[in-house]
Design an enzyme around this catalytic site. Structure first.
Site, PDB file in Angstrom:
ATOM      1  N   GLU A  38       0.870  -1.167   0.000  1.00 26.11           N
ATOM      2  CA  GLU A  38       0.000   0.000   0.000  1.00 26.11           C
ATOM      3  C   GLU A  38       0.916   1.229   0.000  1.00 26.11           C
ATOM      4  OE1 GLU A  38      -2.762   0.172   3.253  1.00 26.11           O
ATOM      5  OE2 GLU A  38      -3.457   2.172   2.689  1.00 26.11           O
ATOM      6  N   ARG A 264       4.943 -12.457  10.085  1.00 27.86           N
ATOM      7  CA  ARG A 264       5.675 -11.243   9.708  1.00 27.86           C
ATOM      8  C   ARG A 264       6.985 -11.166  10.472  1.00 27.86           C
ATOM      9  NH1 ARG A 264       1.781  -7.462   9.369  1.00 27.86           N
ATOM     10  NH2 ARG A 264       3.150  -5.669   9.402  1.00 27.86           N
ATOM     11  N   LYS A 274       4.053   1.085   9.870  1.00 32.12           N
ATOM     12  CA  LYS A 274       4.180   2.284   9.042  1.00 32.12           C
ATOM     13  C   LYS A 274       3.646   3.515   9.759  1.00 32.12           C
ATOM     14  CE  LYS A 274       3.079   0.162   4.829  1.00 32.12           C
ATOM     15  NZ  LYS A 274       2.413   0.208   3.544  1.00 32.12           N
TER      16      LYS A 274
END
Ligand code: ATP
Ligand code: MG
Length: 563
Positions: A38, A264, A274
């Site tokens: 994204e 992850r 982020k």
């Protein structure tokens, strides 16, 4: 917490799945993956794991990988992020050929699929507010309450949805929702929102749309439209897989990618959200997304990390379904391993102490000594270093009152100057505060080149730079950005920012071998006995170099492993 990354990363559960698929000729033997960022921030080392995995699997199984921007949220995404992501994936060494896509490329197709859902009686226009939707969703133990708008006719839904598209309604006043099962044990299946109204400008589609599709709807269909075979994502999407599959099943799409989840990456002393990274940038705790202390790919690049070290790291930590935290020191181990083979060696004194060699002739001419450029790489050759009567050594390499087993310089001791001579400390000069400001030493001309003239042993070898011929350079000494292993662990009332390391950057003026003055931005060096450094590619100039410390020489990782 897991310290040990898998030692042999040649296999993992995803490869096992792919091999099985290939054996059964699933997808006609094709392997097609994608990396779907994204564009709402710069890529970080966690994304690097995902990039290496997706592109690596395709490479290994003769497949291909797409780069796809998941740009369904018009308000958070920026062109700067798109550009940085493209640069970072390329820099890591991966290539998507002409397969660069945007989820927004599919807005028309997605709209048509949404209309299909309505026509199949599987979606409805809901007028509950976001708050009402949330309240009616139920809990893990209680079923949800169906929306009062759930049983609208297909005609009415088609009409309302079209009018949503045409901008007739305000943001948040209506949504399109899938009609699945309000009592499903999986909350994601309780009539999830498919489209919402958001009158916002989109970086690619401009003002064409005022309704935007939700992630779950977009993602699977985008994968399908691109012919992706294995859609690899992180574990938090495991509970979304039934929805991913549901859309593809009920829409009877021509192909059905398989979603596979993995754990992850988490790293000690590092945040990889982020949102938090953005906060560090916006509040000025760092100089930007590419600050060398940032765990972003661009930060690591500026810090002097190499693509091969990051790929090696990603390979060695392996891929599992179990959450774990990798030691930052393991990443440091990987970059050290790489730079040890390739970095040119030079001497630099970070914290200089003046040394005058009293018996060295005043009028000595052209005393050039030979130094190897890289002991790990014979082809890198040697270079000449000029000696002089006054030199600088590292402050740390002298102690007036040394403990036992201190093998460097102290009053009366003899050490080897790297590539040069043996010197003996004769006298210590201090300033009015008692601080040592100069050493008076003698040298042994017969030890030239650092060889013992008579078999006499010296225990220590230290580095040095000539006062006459050395040059000054700005050196930036970086340390962990956070003091805590888990920066997110904070007492009540504190935030991760309270764990920031106030000493994560120290700027010093170092003395360096003269040719370093012309180091090219991006060039890697080992400053002997000090660490690996890179000429900053943004602020270093020929004649006025700036060096970033990539990593020190001390290997804390191997020590950890021996414990
Ligand atoms: P956010 O931090 O906003 O939740 P994100 O980190 O999930 O976002 P995306 O741009 O959606 O960011 O991520 C792109 C891809 O990278 C996704 O497939 C995601 O699963 C993967 N990814 C993100 N963070 C990590 C991580 N720490 N380790 C491994 N893969 C990751
Ligand atoms: Mg995400």
């Amino acid at each position: 917490m897991e310290n040990k990354p898998e030692s042999t990363a040649t296999n993992n559960f995803i490869k096992t799945i792919i091999r099985e698929d290939l054996k059964n000729n699933k997808n006609n033997g094709r392997v097609h993956t994608r990396f779907p960022p994204e564009p709402n921030g710069y890529l970080h080392i966690g994304h690097a794991k995902s990039i290496c995995l997706n592109f690596g699997l395709a490479q290994e199984f003769n497949g291909i990988t797409n780069l796809r921007f998941d740009d369904t949220n018009p308000t958070k995404e920026e062109v700067e992020y798109v550009d940085s992501i493209i640069e970072d994936v390329k820099w890591l060494g991966f290539d998507w050929d002409d397969r660069l896509f945007y989820a927004s490329d599919y807005f028309d197709a997605l709209y048509d699929y949404a209309v299909d859902l309505i026509k199949k009686g599987l979606a409805f226009v809901c007028e509950q507010t976001p708050e009402e939707i949330r309240l009616c969703r139920g809990t893990l133990t209680e079923p949800g309450t169906p929306s009062p708008y759930r049983n609208r006719s297909i005609e009415e839904n088609l009409d309302l949805f079209e009018r949503m598209k045409n901008g007739e309604f305000e943001d948040g006043s209506k949504t399109l929702r899938a009609k699945i099962d309000m009592s499903s044990p999986n909350i994601n299946m309780r009539d999830p929102v498919v489209y919402r109204i958001k009158k916002a400008h989109h970086h690619r589609t401009g003002d064409k749309w005022c309704i935007y599709p939700m992630y779950d709807f977009t993602h699977g269909l985008s994968d399908m439209l691109e012919g992706i075979t294995h859609s690899i994502c992180t574990l938090e999407f495991e509970d979304h897989r039934p929805l991913y599959d549901w859309y593809l099943d009920v829409l009877e799409t021509p192909c059905h990618p398989q979603q596979i989840e993995f754990a992850r990456l988490n790293i000690t002393y590092t945040v990889l959200s982020k949102r938090k990274l953005l906060q560090l940038v916006q509040e000025g705790h760092v100089s930007g997304w590419d600050d060398p202390r940032m765990p972003t790919i661009s930060g690591f690049r500026r810090r002097g990390y190499t693509p091969s070290a990051i790929r090696d790291f990603a390979e060695k930590i392996g891929v599992t379904k179990a959450e774990s935290i990798v030691e930052f020191s393991f990443l440091e181990y990987c970059i050290r391993e790489d730079l040890n083979k390739t970095a040119i060696r030079r001497m630099a004194v970070i914290n200089p102490l003046k040394v005058t060699i009293e018996n060295y002739p005043e009028d000595m001419k052209d005393d050039y000594l030979e130094a190897v450029n890289n002991p790990e790489d014979a082809s890198s050759g040697t270079h000449q270093i000029r000696f002089s009567k006054v030199i600088y050594i590292e402050k740390d390499d002298f102690m007036e009152n040394p403990p036992k087993k201190y093998f460097r310089l102290y009053p009366g001791s003899e050490v080897r100057l790297r590539y040069a001579y043996f010197i003996t400390c004769k006298e210590v000069i201090k300033d009015e505060n008692g601080e040592v400001i100069e050493l008076i030493c003698t040298y042994d001309p017969a030890s030239r080149g650092g060889n013992s003239p008579d078999g006499r042993k010296v225990q220590g070898t230290i580095h040095w730079v000539s006062a006459e011929f050395g040059k000054q350079a700005e050196v930036r000494l970086y340390d962990n950005l956070f003091l805590e292993e888990d920066p997110n662990k904070v007492p009540d009332g504190k935030t991760f920012l309270d764990n920031l390391n106030p000493n994560s950057l120290k700027v010093v003026t170092a003395l360096v071998e003269p040719d370093l003055i012309d180091a090219k931005p991006g060039e890697h060096y080992q400053f002997e006995r000090v660490g690996y450094f890179v000429a900053d590619y943004k602020e270093s100039r020929l004649g006025k170099p700036v060096f970033n410390r990539t990593v020190g020489l001390r290997d804390t990782w191997s020590k950890l492993m021996k414990k």
